[in-house]
Design an enzyme around this catalytic site. Sequence first.
Site, PDB file in Angstrom:
ATOM      1  N   GLU A 175     -80.186-118.704 -58.822  1.00 36.82           N
ATOM      2  CA  GLU A 175     -79.677-117.340 -58.986  1.00 36.82           C
ATOM      3  C   GLU A 175     -80.688-116.520 -59.770  1.00 36.82           C
ATOM      4  O   GLU A 175     -81.184-116.954 -60.814  1.00 36.82           O
ATOM      5  CB  GLU A 175     -78.331-117.337 -59.718  1.00 36.82           C
ATOM      6  CG  GLU A 175     -77.185-117.801 -58.861  1.00 36.82           C
ATOM      7  CD  GLU A 175     -75.816-117.385 -59.376  1.00 36.82           C
ATOM      8  OE1 GLU A 175     -75.717-116.494 -60.241  1.00 36.82           O
ATOM      9  OE2 GLU A 175     -74.827-117.963 -58.895  1.00 36.82           O
ATOM     10  N   HIS A 202     -77.217-109.891 -59.869  1.00 38.06           N
ATOM     11  CA  HIS A 202     -77.556-111.299 -59.704  1.00 38.06           C
ATOM     12  C   HIS A 202     -77.389-111.675 -58.244  1.00 38.06           C
ATOM     13  O   HIS A 202     -76.909-110.886 -57.436  1.00 38.06           O
ATOM     14  CB  HIS A 202     -76.722-112.197 -60.626  1.00 38.06           C
ATOM     15  CG  HIS A 202     -75.296-112.369 -60.249  1.00 38.06           C
ATOM     16  ND1 HIS A 202     -74.346-111.395 -60.472  1.00 38.06           N
ATOM     17  CD2 HIS A 202     -74.647-113.396 -59.664  1.00 38.06           C
ATOM     18  CE1 HIS A 202     -73.170-111.829 -60.055  1.00 38.06           C
ATOM     19  NE2 HIS A 202     -73.319-113.034 -59.541  1.00 38.06           N
ATOM     20  N   HIS A 231     -76.351-114.614 -55.149  1.00 37.67           N
ATOM     21  CA  HIS A 231     -75.554-115.768 -54.759  1.00 37.67           C
ATOM     22  C   HIS A 231     -76.335-116.489 -53.666  1.00 37.67           C
ATOM     23  O   HIS A 231     -76.314-116.055 -52.509  1.00 37.67           O
ATOM     24  CB  HIS A 231     -74.177-115.338 -54.247  1.00 37.67           C
ATOM     25  CG  HIS A 231     -73.202-115.021 -55.321  1.00 37.67           C
ATOM     26  ND1 HIS A 231     -71.889-114.709 -55.048  1.00 37.67           N
ATOM     27  CD2 HIS A 231     -73.311-114.984 -56.672  1.00 37.67           C
ATOM     28  CE1 HIS A 231     -71.242-114.481 -56.188  1.00 37.67           C
ATOM     29  NE2 HIS A 231     -72.096-114.637 -57.185  1.00 37.67           N
ATOM     30  N   ASP A 272     -68.261-115.236 -62.476  1.00 38.15           N
ATOM     31  CA  ASP A 272     -68.743-113.852 -62.579  1.00 38.15           C
ATOM     32  C   ASP A 272     -67.726-112.967 -63.280  1.00 38.15           C
ATOM     33  O   ASP A 272     -68.085-112.099 -64.087  1.00 38.15           O
ATOM     34  CB  ASP A 272     -69.018-113.257 -61.191  1.00 38.15           C
ATOM     35  CG  ASP A 272     -70.180-113.905 -60.472  1.00 38.15           C
ATOM     36  OD1 ASP A 272     -71.013-114.553 -61.120  1.00 38.15           O
ATOM     37  OD2 ASP A 272     -70.241-113.754 -59.228  1.00 38.15           O
TER      38      ASP A 272
END
Length: 156
Positions: free
Chosen positions: A25, A86, A88, A99
Amino acid sequence: MRGVVLAPALLSKLLAHVAEVYPLEGCGLLVGRREGEELRVTRVLPCPNVAKAEERAHRFVIDPRAVLNVERRLRGTVESIVGFYHSHPDAEARPSKTDMEYVRLWPRTAWLIATVEGGEARLPRAWWLDGPEGAAPRELEVRVAASAEALAPCPE
């Protein structure tokens, strides 16, 4: 809040960052300002993912000292931290249970999540939480439009 606006170069650099760190990530800060019902991102600050090494493929952590350093540098300016991003890896761009722990710590900020499949990053989806603690985040529009463009490293 209706949407998040990013310049094409900022979006490209955000996507390049998360693709580069795949299959882990990638993460970072979004700096900008609120303009009516939109958040205009003026800077993308890629940050190292400091989660435990064995968790980085499914979890991200931004060093809190980096966030504090950015907040200090922005004091007295028109900019602020307006969100976080971010990736995935090989998963849907929807907030996970983990999250949501972070989203609840930073309500009223945008959370951009980009799916990265096989090293190719897709347009991120944006999420916003403005309700009570048990509320679900709602999706915001991500719009690509001209704006000030800057890419800087995450402050140590």
